[in-house]
Design a protein around this motif. Structure first.
Motif, PDB file in Angstrom:
ATOM      1  N   LYS A   1       0.851  -1.180   0.000  1.00 23.40           N
ATOM      2  CA  LYS A   1       0.000   0.000   0.000  1.00 23.40           C
ATOM      3  C   LYS A   1       0.899   1.245   0.000  1.00 23.40           C
ATOM      4  CE  LYS A   1      -3.472  -2.556   2.607  1.00 23.40           C
ATOM      5  NZ  LYS A   1      -4.175  -2.708   3.905  1.00 23.40           N
ATOM      6  N   PRO A   2       0.324   2.401  -0.306  1.00 26.70           N
ATOM      7  CA  PRO A   2       1.153   3.613  -0.414  1.00 26.70           C
ATOM      8  C   PRO A   2       1.987   3.925   0.821  1.00 26.70           C
ATOM      9  CG  PRO A   2      -1.001   4.012  -1.358  1.00 26.70           C
ATOM     10  CD  PRO A   2      -1.071   2.655  -0.709  1.00 26.70           C
ATOM     11  N   ASP A   3       1.490   3.572   2.005  1.00 29.34           N
ATOM     12  CA  ASP A   3       2.233   3.894   3.226  1.00 29.34           C
ATOM     13  C   ASP A   3       3.068   2.731   3.741  1.00 29.34           C
ATOM     14  OD1 ASP A   3       0.019   2.402   3.829  1.00 29.34           O
ATOM     15  OD2 ASP A   3      -0.474   3.474   5.679  1.00 29.34           O
ATOM     16  N   ASP A   4       3.163   1.653   2.969  1.00 24.73           N
ATOM     17  CA  ASP A   4       3.985   0.507   3.378  1.00 24.73           C
ATOM     18  C   ASP A   4       5.466   0.807   3.122  1.00 24.73           C
ATOM     19  OD1 ASP A   4       1.910  -1.036   4.284  1.00 24.73           O
ATOM     20  OD2 ASP A   4       1.690  -2.177   2.421  1.00 24.73           O
TER      21      ASP A   4
END
Length: 258
Positions: free
Chosen positions: A60-63
């Motif tokens: 995900k984008p914040d991973d």
């Protein structure tokens, strides 16, 4: 991370160990090595995301980036000082952990660590330096073929069609790790980092491996306080698979040193 397939080869419960595999493979190849260690350690491992029986890598984008995610998974196995073993990309994860938390490592065995930032001039001649470009051009097969020609046990054309598909699907993970391995994004080579590792370290290389592997080992050995070197004759990069007798014997030597 959920969906990580864990592996366990039982042994001495008072001697925990963790083994980390290379890219485009799985943790299963530590089985023959563990068998030859004959229960000296209680060995655990796992399949990295997108490998073996683990779930696909769909961040995900914040991973975190892939190397950081694998490092965090590996660190989750550590509850007390243990013997840490890594091969190729797995060896760079092991080294990253040892630099960040030297007190967590009882012994450190690094088999062909591909930390290209340690030998940048030699690294420029390696195929993975071209993978980004090939993938951007839509040439996943060429990228996979070049990678396996140097780092695999079989050429691309020797693989089954199913394995070729799997390798092509995973080759992007190799490219994703380039900023870490070639640019040392996590600063594994920072001043004082390698010097802080007090556990005995063993660097194992294959005699027939690319020059960059030996140059990396030279650079790391020059900074590690307690280090041994070993070269397995007639072996290439995948020596835990092709030479399990020699590799397990050398791991045993480093276990004795700790």
């Amino acid at each position: 991370m959920s969906g990580v397939h864990r592996r366990h080869w039982p042994g001495d419960a008072d001697r925990p160990a963790l083994a980390l595999h290379c890219m485009l493979a799985s943790g299963s190849y530590w089985g023959p090595v563990s068998e030859r260690l004959a229960g000296r350690v209680d060995l655990q491992g796992f399949d990295m995301p997108g490998h073996g029986r683990s779930a696909s890598w769909n961040p995900k984008p914040d991973d975190p980036d892939y190397h950081t995610a694998v490092t965090r998974i590996a660190a989750s196995f550590i509850s007390r000082p243990l013997d840490l073993i890594g091969h190729s990309m797995g060896a760079t994860v092991a080294l990253r952990i040892a630099v960040a938390a030297p007190e967590a490592v009882r012994s450190l065995t690094l088999i062909e660590p591909v930390l290209f930032a340690a030998a940048p001039e030699s690294a420029q001649a390696q195929p993975e330096m071209q993978i980004d470009r090939l993938l951007a051009e839509g040439r996943a097969e060429d990228a996979t073929r070049g990678f396996l020609s140097v780092w695999g046990t079989q050429s691309y054309d020797e693989l089954s069609e199913r394995m070729q598909v799997q390798m092509r699907e995973r080759i992007g993970l190799v490219a994703e790790c380039a900023p870490t391995l070639a640019g040392d994004r996590p600063r594994i080579l920072r001043e004082g980092g390698l010097e802080s590792i007090t556990a005995p370290v063993l660097l194992i290389s294959g005699g027939d491996s690319p020059r960059v592997i030996h140059d990396i080992a030279d650079a790391l050995a020059a900074r590690l306080p307690d280090v041994g070197r070993a070269t397995v004759p007639d072996a290439g990069h995948m020596l835990p698979i092709t030479h399990p007798d020699e590799v397990s014997g050398l791991i045993g030597v480093n276990l004795d040193r700790a």
